[in-house]
Design a protein around this motif. Structure first.
Motif, PDB file in Angstrom:
ATOM      1  N   ASN A  46      29.885  55.547 -51.897  1.00 14.94           N
ATOM      2  CA  ASN A  46      29.364  56.737 -52.323  1.00 14.94           C
ATOM      3  C   ASN A  46      28.023  56.829 -52.978  1.00 14.94           C
ATOM      4  O   ASN A  46      27.166  57.630 -52.898  1.00 14.94           O
ATOM      5  CB  ASN A  46      30.414  57.300 -53.171  1.00 14.94           C
ATOM      6  N   GLU A  91      37.845  52.006 -41.058  1.00 12.43           N
ATOM      7  CA  GLU A  91      37.947  52.617 -42.216  1.00 12.43           C
ATOM      8  C   GLU A  91      36.658  52.656 -42.982  1.00 12.43           C
ATOM      9  O   GLU A  91      36.449  53.759 -43.701  1.00 12.43           O
ATOM     10  CB  GLU A  91      38.872  51.512 -42.996  1.00 12.43           C
ATOM     11  N   LYS A  95      35.181  56.254 -44.394  1.00 14.38           N
ATOM     12  CA  LYS A  95      34.679  56.497 -45.843  1.00 14.38           C
ATOM     13  C   LYS A  95      33.253  56.760 -46.064  1.00 14.38           C
ATOM     14  O   LYS A  95      32.922  57.611 -46.828  1.00 14.38           O
ATOM     15  CB  LYS A  95      34.859  54.876 -46.549  1.00 14.38           C
ATOM     16  N   GLU A  98      33.306  60.509 -45.202  1.00 17.79           N
ATOM     17  CA  GLU A  98      33.653  61.277 -46.090  1.00 17.79           C
ATOM     18  C   GLU A  98      32.922  61.407 -47.377  1.00 17.79           C
ATOM     19  O   GLU A  98      32.935  62.389 -48.182  1.00 17.79           O
ATOM     20  CB  GLU A  98      35.279  60.527 -46.622  1.00 17.79           C
ATOM     21  N   ALA A  99      31.986  60.353 -47.482  1.00 22.37           N
ATOM     22  CA  ALA A  99      30.982  60.361 -48.599  1.00 22.37           C
ATOM     23  C   ALA A  99      29.762  61.578 -48.299  1.00 22.37           C
ATOM     24  O   ALA A  99      28.949  61.608 -49.291  1.00 22.37           O
ATOM     25  CB  ALA A  99      30.430  59.149 -48.928  1.00 22.37           C
TER      26      ALA A  99
END
Length: 263
Positions: A46, A91, A95, A98-99
């Motif tokens: 993130n 995975e 992520k 998604e960030a």
């Protein structure tokens, strides 16, 4: 998904960063440098995604991080390099998507800074490979149009990477394939095949060009799509016969499959 002659195999050599950025290569006291140091140390996806926006310059990295992409010159481009390196699993890909990194990396391709464009291309190629969720995010952000704006870039390896990334998109959904074709995708792939015939010494050029064309012209089950096959010019049939397949059994099989499909 993918051409039947080669299953799921996609060459990765041209898309990999061959060296990781380290804390000692960056230098400087800007807050973005410190934030990158912390994000790298913790492998914080993130935080790295947030840093993609950074234009903070970094110390020159002497050793090349990639076979052809320019070394990053800013924290933002360096963050793209690190995210591409970290995207080594489904995975991790998820992520990173998604960030919010996909949309920001597409913005890289519209940058005036060449290193930023290169780092964005390489990262997107990695993040969209066999990942429908990230592909959907990319398409929603205008990826097909943005990538098609780069099909004439002078660097052959960059054009190959753009072609492979577009392939990752259109094999995911027939709607994406239709959009790609409507925006000139067949002509682009024809030109890639013709270029590959004339430049056999460029690694993966012939294999990628043929497999991408096959993936465009057939469904997931290997059945040809007649309306697309009919749009392939006759010159392809004559030119692919000149490809150097003697030492590459997979390429030979793919060439034969393509010839049978367009015959």
């Amino acid at each position: 998904m993918g051409a039947q002659c080669c299953g799921q195999r996609r060459p990765a050599r041209m898309s990999e960063f061959n060296m990781r950025p380290t804390l000692t290569t960056i230098g400087g006291t800007h807050p973005d440098v410190k934030n990158f140091d912390a994000a790298l140390e913790q492998l914080d996806i993130n935080a790295l995604a947030v840093l993609l926006r950074s234009k903070c310059p970094i110390a020159k990295i002497e050793d090349p991080l990639h076979p052809w992409a320019l070394n990053p010159t800013t924290i933002g481009a360096l963050a793209a390099v690190q995210l591409a390196i970290m995207a080594n699993s489904e995975e991790a890909q998820f992520k990173i998507g998604e960030a919010g990194a996909i949309e920001l990396l597409l913005e890289f391709l519209e940058s005036e800074q060449e290193d930023r464009r290169h780092c964005g291309m390489v990262a997107l190629h990695t993040l969209l490979f066999d990942n429908p969720e990230n592909v959907s995010l990319a398409v929603d952000a205008g990826a097909i149009d943005i990538l098609m704006n780069h099909i004439d870039v002078p660097l052959p390896e960059a054009r190959m990477l753009i072609g492979n990334t577009l392939r990752h998109i259109f094999v995911t959904d027939p709607v994406y394939r239709k959009e790609f074709v409507m925006k000139g995708g067949i002509t682009f792939f024809v030109n890639q095949v013709l270029f590959a015939v004339e430049n056999p010494d460029i690694p993966n050029a012939q294999f990628d060009a043929v497999v991408n064309m096959l993936d465009l012209l057939q469904e997931d089950d290997g059945q040809a799509i007649p309306e697309l096959v009919l749009q392939v010019p006759a010159i392809i049939k004559t030119q692919v016969r000149y490809m150097q397949t003697e030492s590459d059994d997979e390429l030979s099989k793919c060439v034969l499959e393509l010839l049978e499909m367009i015959d």
